[in-house]
Design an enzyme around this catalytic site. Structure first.
Site, PDB file in Angstrom:
ATOM      1  N   GLU A 115     -11.377  10.329 -59.724  1.00 42.05           N
ATOM      2  CA  GLU A 115     -12.329  11.320 -59.181  1.00 42.05           C
ATOM      3  C   GLU A 115     -12.826  12.310 -60.222  1.00 42.05           C
ATOM      4  OE1 GLU A 115     -10.377  12.955 -55.724  1.00 42.05           O
ATOM      5  OE2 GLU A 115     -10.044  10.985 -54.847  1.00 42.05           O
ATOM      6  N   ASN A 144     -11.125   5.242 -60.798  1.00 42.00           N
ATOM      7  CA  ASN A 144     -11.139   5.252 -59.332  1.00 42.00           C
ATOM      8  C   ASN A 144     -11.919   6.460 -58.807  1.00 42.00           C
ATOM      9  OD1 ASN A 144     -10.042   4.083 -56.833  1.00 42.00           O
ATOM     10  ND2 ASN A 144      -8.845   5.971 -56.655  1.00 42.00           N
ATOM     11  N   HIS A 192     -13.550   5.376 -48.276  1.00 40.11           N
ATOM     12  CA  HIS A 192     -13.207   6.179 -47.093  1.00 40.11           C
ATOM     13  C   HIS A 192     -14.496   6.292 -46.274  1.00 40.11           C
ATOM     14  CE1 HIS A 192      -9.249   7.258 -48.568  1.00 40.11           C
ATOM     15  NE2 HIS A 192      -9.777   7.634 -49.713  1.00 40.11           N
ATOM     16  N   GLU A 250      -9.024   2.466 -51.343  1.00 39.61           N
ATOM     17  CA  GLU A 250      -8.381   3.406 -50.397  1.00 39.61           C
ATOM     18  C   GLU A 250      -9.044   3.313 -49.027  1.00 39.61           C
ATOM     19  OE1 GLU A 250      -8.151   7.419 -51.921  1.00 39.61           O
ATOM     20  OE2 GLU A 250      -7.692   6.750 -53.961  1.00 39.61           O
ATOM     21  N   ASP A 290     -10.380   3.303 -45.363  1.00 36.28           N
ATOM     22  CA  ASP A 290     -10.112   3.606 -43.955  1.00 36.28           C
ATOM     23  C   ASP A 290     -11.457   3.884 -43.302  1.00 36.28           C
ATOM     24  OD1 ASP A 290     -10.500   6.226 -45.031  1.00 36.28           O
ATOM     25  OD2 ASP A 290      -8.346   6.627 -45.018  1.00 36.28           O
TER      26      ASP A 290
HETATM   27  O1  9MR Z   1      -3.357  10.549 -48.730  1.00 35.53           O
HETATM   28  C1  9MR Z   1      -2.856  11.366 -49.779  1.00 35.53           C
HETATM   29  C2  9MR Z   1      -2.128  12.558 -49.197  1.00 35.53           C
HETATM   30  O2  9MR Z   1      -0.996  12.126 -48.469  1.00 35.53           O
HETATM   31  C3  9MR Z   1      -1.698  13.489 -50.320  1.00 35.53           C
HETATM   32  O3  9MR Z   1      -1.163  14.678 -49.758  1.00 35.53           O
HETATM   33  C4  9MR Z   1      -2.883  13.845 -51.200  1.00 35.53           C
HETATM   34  C5  9MR Z   1      -2.432  14.668 -52.406  1.00 35.53           C
HETATM   35  O4  9MR Z   1      -1.513  13.939 -53.177  1.00 35.53           O
HETATM   36  O5  9MR Z   1      -3.535  12.684 -51.678  1.00 35.53           O
HETATM   37  C6  9MR Z   1      -3.995  11.826 -50.660  1.00 35.53           C
HETATM   38  O6  9MR Z   1      -4.581  10.659 -51.238  1.00 35.53           O
HETATM   39  C7  9MR Z   1      -5.812  10.834 -51.917  1.00 35.53           C
HETATM   40  C8  9MR Z   1      -5.833   9.892 -53.083  1.00 35.53           C
HETATM   41  O7  9MR Z   1      -4.710  10.094 -53.902  1.00 35.53           O
HETATM   42  C9  9MR Z   1      -7.100  10.015 -53.886  1.00 35.53           C
HETATM   43  N1  9MR Z   1      -8.275   9.859 -53.045  1.00 35.53           N
HETATM   44  C10 9MR Z   1      -8.305  10.666 -51.840  1.00 35.53           C
HETATM   45  C11 9MR Z   1      -7.012  10.478 -51.043  1.00 35.53           C
HETATM   46  C12 9MR Z   1      -7.068  11.306 -49.764  1.00 35.53           C
HETATM   47  O8  9MR Z   1      -7.107  12.672 -50.066  1.00 35.53           O
END
Ligand code: 9MR
Length: 359
Positions: free
Chosen positions: A168, A210, A246, A276, A278
């Site tokens: 990101e 990513n 997403h 990722e 959903d």
């Molecule tokens: O789903 C993840 C959540 O449980 C964590 O608290 C958060 C911080 O570590 O990250 C979320 O996953 C993210 C991913 O690592 C990167 N893309 C967005 C995802 C959703 O926020």
């Protein structure tokens, strides 16, 4: 072997599979009932294999350890795993120089005992970075970045097949690089540096950029494309791009746009993965059944793009059961995944299966 012997072996395999195991591969006490009902659908990974793809999900080690149904459902249907949070900088190195690999190691051992591949996620991200990193001077930050990437990638060398190296890094509003501690301290070259460090630490791992919001054709996907093309052209060791996917069923990029975007990335010689996925449905009109059918269609369309593209190598969902999704926490109650809260396959599951089987 006598026919009875075959039956015995089959029974043993089924029993061991049904009991699950510790997340380190050790057997758990068989106090839980068989977690996967026999009426469950065929393993999704079989359908994915027909398309030549890996199919994965993000998981949490505590759930693999403490919820036998979670572990058994995951083990049955998936052959690829990403740690939802346990391999990010903050959980791995909350204090400078003090590494805690326990959560990530549990997930890797679970994967190894289940014949799954592992994606490491993520070496550099502006979130889940410990506060102490934000306070470093530029020279200290460079040392910390080098140390973190080397230590983590070497720790998992040979056990993690793919790394999300930078996550990101593109800004949402202007398509430039996001204003992060890494950009401020190290300048735009930090991305190339991170990829080079990861390659040195494990020459065999595939290295991926990513990001989200760049699935179709828009400013963000153009920025991602330009970034990775520049890296490729400069000889930076990047192997692929992850499109997070997403989506909301109430509005998402047309499959034709996603296919065109994936194709242009593939034409750079890069692999592409859905990283990722959903699909939120709470903003859809209609009753529950019609919303779930719509969700099935969105999954089929998007996964179908990957299934049809030889350089798309994997599809990962951000969780697999509606019992555990970040969407509920961040946006409000929804049902974005493939299995319901009782671990029953939803229409969405069959949309994904259809996509892999080209139906
Ligand atoms: O789903 C993840 C959540 O449980 C964590 O608290 C958060 C911080 O570590 O990250 C979320 O996953 C993210 C991913 O690592 C990167 N893309 C967005 C995802 C959703 O926020």
């Amino acid at each position: 072997m006598k026919p009875g012997g075959v039956a015995l072996v089959v029974a043993l395999v089924v029993t061991v599979g049904a009991c699950g195991g510790g997340d380190d591969g050790s057997p758990t006490t068989p106090t839980n009932p068989p977690p996967v009902p026999t009426t469950d659908p065929d393993p999704l990974r079989n359908a994915a294999a027909v398309a030549g793809k890996w199919v994965g999900a993000a998981v949490q080690s505590s759930l693999l350890r403490n919820d036998a149904t979670y572990a058994a459902t995951f083990r049955k249907h998936f052959d690829y795993v990403t740690a939802e949070w346990e391999m990010k900088w903050d959980p791995l190195q909350r204090e400078p120089g003090v590494f805690d690999f326990s959560g990530g190691d549990r997930i890797v051992r679970f994967a190894e005992s289940s014949g799954m591949n592992v994606k490491g996620h993520a070496l550099l991200w502006h979130q889940a970075t410990p506060a102490w990193v934000e306070e470093l001077s530029p020279p200290e930050l460079r040392i910390a970045m080098e140390d973190h990437i080397r230590t983590v990638v070497q720790h998992y060398r040979g056990r993690v097949a793919v790394w999300d190296v930078v996550n990101e890094a593109i800004d949402d509003s202007n398509g430039g690089l996001r204003d992060t501690v890494f950009l401020r301290g190290l300048g735009p070259g930090y991305i190339a540096e991170a990829f080079r460090l990861a390659r040195q630490a494990d020459p065999d791992a595939l290295l991926v950029y990513n990001d989200y919001g760049g699935e179709g054709l828009n400013q963000k996907s153009n920025a991602i494309y330009n970034l990775v093309r520049g890296l490729k052209e400069s000889g930076v060791p990047i192997d692929g791009v992850g499109l997070q996917m997403h989506l909301s069923a109430a509005g998402y990029p047309p499959a034709g746009q996603i296919a065109a975007n994936v194709a242009r990335l593939a034409d750079l010689g890069l692999l592409v993965n859905i990283s990722e996925m959903d699909v939120q449905i709470r903003d859809l009109a209609g009753d529950a059944a019609s919303r779930l059918q719509r969700q099935r269609e969105v999954y089929r369309e998007a996964v179908g793009v990957c299934a049809a593209q030889p350089r798309c190598d994997a599809v990962t969902f951000w969780g697999f059961t509606d019992a555990h999704s970040w969407i509920d926490e961040f946006f409000g109650e929804d049902d974005p995944l493939l299995f319901d809260e009782q671990y029953q396959a939803k229409p969405a599951f069959f949309g994904v299966e259809d996509a892999f089987l080209g139906r």
